[in-house]
Design a protein around this motif. Structure first.
Motif, PDB file in Angstrom:
ATOM      1  N   CYS A  45      12.494   6.360   3.299  1.00  0.00           N
ATOM      2  CA  CYS A  45      12.367   7.043   2.056  1.00  0.00           C
ATOM      3  C   CYS A  45      10.971   7.881   1.803  1.00  0.00           C
ATOM      4  O   CYS A  45      10.899   9.082   1.123  1.00  0.00           O
ATOM      5  N   ALA A 293      15.806  -0.401  -3.793  1.00  0.00           N
ATOM      6  CA  ALA A 293      17.116   0.272  -4.520  1.00  0.00           C
ATOM      7  C   ALA A 293      16.571   1.571  -5.077  1.00  0.00           C
ATOM      8  O   ALA A 293      17.113   2.694  -5.157  1.00  0.00           O
ATOM      9  N   CYS A 294      15.487   1.501  -6.054  1.00  0.00           N
ATOM     10  CA  CYS A 294      15.042   2.705  -6.646  1.00  0.00           C
ATOM     11  C   CYS A 294      14.375   3.790  -5.728  1.00  0.00           C
ATOM     12  O   CYS A 294      14.557   4.929  -5.952  1.00  0.00           O
ATOM     13  N   THR A 296      15.485   4.264  -2.582  1.00  0.00           N
ATOM     14  CA  THR A 296      16.484   4.894  -2.137  1.00  0.00           C
ATOM     15  C   THR A 296      17.113   5.714  -3.002  1.00  0.00           C
ATOM     16  O   THR A 296      17.649   7.276  -2.724  1.00  0.00           O
ATOM     17  N   ALA A 297      17.331   5.330  -4.198  1.00  0.00           N
ATOM     18  CA  ALA A 297      18.408   6.200  -5.380  1.00  0.00           C
ATOM     19  C   ALA A 297      17.436   7.401  -5.598  1.00  0.00           C
ATOM     20  O   ALA A 297      18.039   8.480  -5.980  1.00  0.00           O
ATOM     21  N   ALA A 298      15.999   7.395  -5.631  1.00  0.00           N
ATOM     22  CA  ALA A 298      15.309   8.549  -5.947  1.00  0.00           C
ATOM     23  C   ALA A 298      15.167   9.572  -5.142  1.00  0.00           C
ATOM     24  O   ALA A 298      15.384  10.706  -5.336  1.00  0.00           O
ATOM     25  N   LEU A 300      17.812   9.916  -2.831  1.00  0.00           N
ATOM     26  CA  LEU A 300      18.894  10.669  -2.792  1.00  0.00           C
ATOM     27  C   LEU A 300      19.183  11.506  -4.213  1.00  0.00           C
ATOM     28  O   LEU A 300      19.802  12.823  -3.948  1.00  0.00           O
ATOM     29  N   ASP A 301      18.698  11.236  -5.252  1.00  0.00           N
ATOM     30  CA  ASP A 301      18.710  11.921  -6.455  1.00  0.00           C
ATOM     31  C   ASP A 301      17.967  13.249  -6.222  1.00  0.00           C
ATOM     32  O   ASP A 301      18.225  14.490  -6.761  1.00  0.00           O
TER      33      ASP A 301
END
Length: 319
Positions: A45, A293-294, A296-298, A300-301
């Protein structure tokens, strides 16, 4: 994107201490997988975030914008901020890539040197004895895997304890533990805070091998004595000349703590249960999962936001 992209760079501040705390309450194998997986995910990330920052700034360069048929006013963001940040991100990304490359090449060179030293001596099965008076023993991965031991270490241990020591080193080879260490070492090159996972990982791997050796020889006290005697005999300043820097050895890490764990009552047969009974540990486990999770999500976002900006700048949003 400018806000979400910073989350992967900051998340190790919380993730590393949480992962270290959780690993202390897990069985050694689970702890090793947790620490390695956490390091790999956070490093990936981090690299993605730096790459997105670099891409956002590069798209504002007129030659790049012209190549992609982009309208600079529609890209969004403030050029006075985006371009300098992109330059810094590009430098950091290049530094990470160089550090990863150097670490991988050094690891390869050390293994090759150790293999040449081992191949120069006769091996009995997977056991290679070096005529070195300094007591030492370590696991040497390769084709084939080798347990390297010096004549000094053989003299320091009685036969039964030698077998326990060999079982420990064979457990390192069977579990491919060097790959865990290498993964975290490379991840640490991407984010300096991830270096905090290396010591707990090394301890978890040694404990994993300790338990495997104890199960193999069928005597936890014998295994504890072998590890303690080998550690007392070993002289770190006189270890084998060709020992790789990341070689796993029974004499590494906090030996008194490992011996105490072996002398404690053995866990029930089968896979040890993961001890997350207290509310505090459950919160720590949730924090580690949330951090990964945060992050990875950040990432991707931020990638989706950059892609949307590029489509807008190309005039494709209405299609």
């Amino acid at each position: 994107m400018i806000f979400a992209v910073w989350i992967p760079l900051l998340m190790p501040l919380l993730a590393v201490p949480s992962a270290r705390r959780l690993a202390e309450s897990l069985p050694p194998r689970a702890a090793a997988w947790l620490l390695t997986g956490c390091a790999a995910a956070l490093a990936a990330c981090t690299a993605a975030a730096l790459g997105l920052l670099l891409a956002a700034g590069a798209l504002r360069l007129p030659p790049v914008a012209a190549l992609g048929h982009l309208s600079l006013p529609l890209l969004g963001g403030e050029p006075a901020v985006t371009v300098p940040v992109a330059c810094a991100a590009g430098a950091a990304l290049a530094g990470c890539a160089a550090a990863v490359g150097r670490r991988a090449l050094r690891h390869r060179a050390e293994l090759r040197a150790a293999r040449r030293a081992a191949d120069a001596h006769t091996a009995a099965g997977d056991l290679c004895v070096l005529p070195d008076s300094a007591p030492d023993a370590y696991a040497l991965p390769g084709r084939p895997d080798r347990v390297v031991v010096t004549a000094g270490m053989l003299r320091a241990l009685p036969p039964a304890e030698r077998e326990a020591l060999f079982a420990h080193e064979r457990a390192h080879l069977a579990g491919r533990h060097h790959l865990f260490l290498l993964t975290v070492a490379l991840a640490s090159a991407c984010h300096p805070l991830l270096r905090g996972l290396r010591a707990p990982l090394a301890y978890a791997l040694e404990r994993w091998a300790d338990e495997s050796a104890a199960a193999r020889v069928g005597d936890r006290r014998l295994t504890a004595r072998a590890i303690g005697r080998a550690a007392l005999a070993a002289r770190p300043h006189e270890t084998a000349r060709h020992r790789p820097g990341m070689a796993l050895a029974a004499t590494a890490g906090p030996v008194p703590r490992r011996v105490a764990a072996l002398l404690a009552p053995a866990a029930a047969p089968g896979h040890p249960p993961i001890r997350l009974r207290s509310r505090g540990l459950r919160l720590v486990a949730a924090a580690v999962l949330a951090c990964v999770a945060c992050s990875t999500a950040a990432a991707l976002d931020a990638a989706a936001d950059l892609h949307s900006s590029v489509e807008t700048a190309q005039g494709d949003t209405g299609r």
